[in-house]
Design a protein around this motif. Structure first.
Motif, short mmCIF file in Angstrom:
data_model
loop_
_atom_site.label_atom_id
_atom_site.label_comp_id
_atom_site.label_asym_id
_atom_site.label_seq_id
_atom_site.Cartn_x
_atom_site.Cartn_y
_atom_site.Cartn_z
N THR A 205 8.92 4.10 -2.77
CA THR A 205 8.56 4.19 -4.20
C THR A 205 8.40 2.79 -4.78
N VAL B 200 4.98 1.74 -4.00
CA VAL B 200 4.00 2.42 -4.87
C VAL B 200 4.01 1.80 -6.27
N VAL C 260 6.37 3.97 -12.80
CA VAL C 260 6.24 4.77 -11.58
C VAL C 260 7.64 5.13 -11.08
N HIS D 96 0.61 9.75 -6.46
CA HIS D 96 1.81 9.49 -5.67
C HIS D 96 2.39 10.84 -5.26
N ALA E 150 -1.15 7.88 -2.33
CA ALA E 150 -0.01 7.32 -1.60
C ALA E 150 0.94 8.47 -1.26
#
Length: 143
Positions: free
Chosen positions: A47, A50, A63, A82, A110
């Motif tokens: 994460t 990302v 995010v 995501h 992703a």
């Protein structure tokens, strides 16, 4: 040396900020309409990576991990989708998400835990493995 060459050789980062910076550089070099398969155990920085992609794409949103929502859509100059496939039990479940409707060009999809949906990952996807070295630095390697 290009960012692709660096990542293929393997990179270690010592902080979340360093991982995000590397991901932002990678984002700037990615072709449009890209799928990234992010491999690695819990807590290795998928994460965080990302988050860096979002920075590189000029996305201002915060995010977070989409573990319970399965996927999150972030819009900016480039659409970032995501996806956390951890809770998916079989490839067929991905169809019910109707992700194709959100893949507006230029996009980057992703995918965390791509091994849960192997037949859905395109053959031209970039595969990035993240891990933690014995010295607690984070490792990133592009296959």
């Amino acid at each position: 040396m290009s960012i692709f060459d660096k990542l293929r050789a393997g990179v270690q980062t010592a902080s979340a900020a360093e991982t995000q910076s590397l991901a932002a550089e990678f984002a700037a070099a990615l072709p449009p309409d890209t799928t990234l398969a992010l491999h690695g155990n819990l807590g290795v920085g998928k994460t965080t990576f990302v988050q860096g992609l979002a920075l590189g794409f000029g996305i201002d949103a915060t995010v977070t991990s989409p573990t319970f929502t399965i996927f999150t859509l972030y819009r900016g100059p480039r659409t970032l989708v995501h996806l956390d496939a951890y809770r998916l039990e079989r490839d067929a479940q991905i169809e019910s998400l109707m992700l194709d409707d959100f893949l507006t060009s230029p996009y980057c999809l992703a995918v965390e835990w791509p091994e849960k949906i192997p037949s859905w990952i395109p053959c031209d996807a970039f595969h990035l493995t993240l891990g933690i070295a014995p010295d607690n630095q984070h490792t990133l390697k592009l296959a």
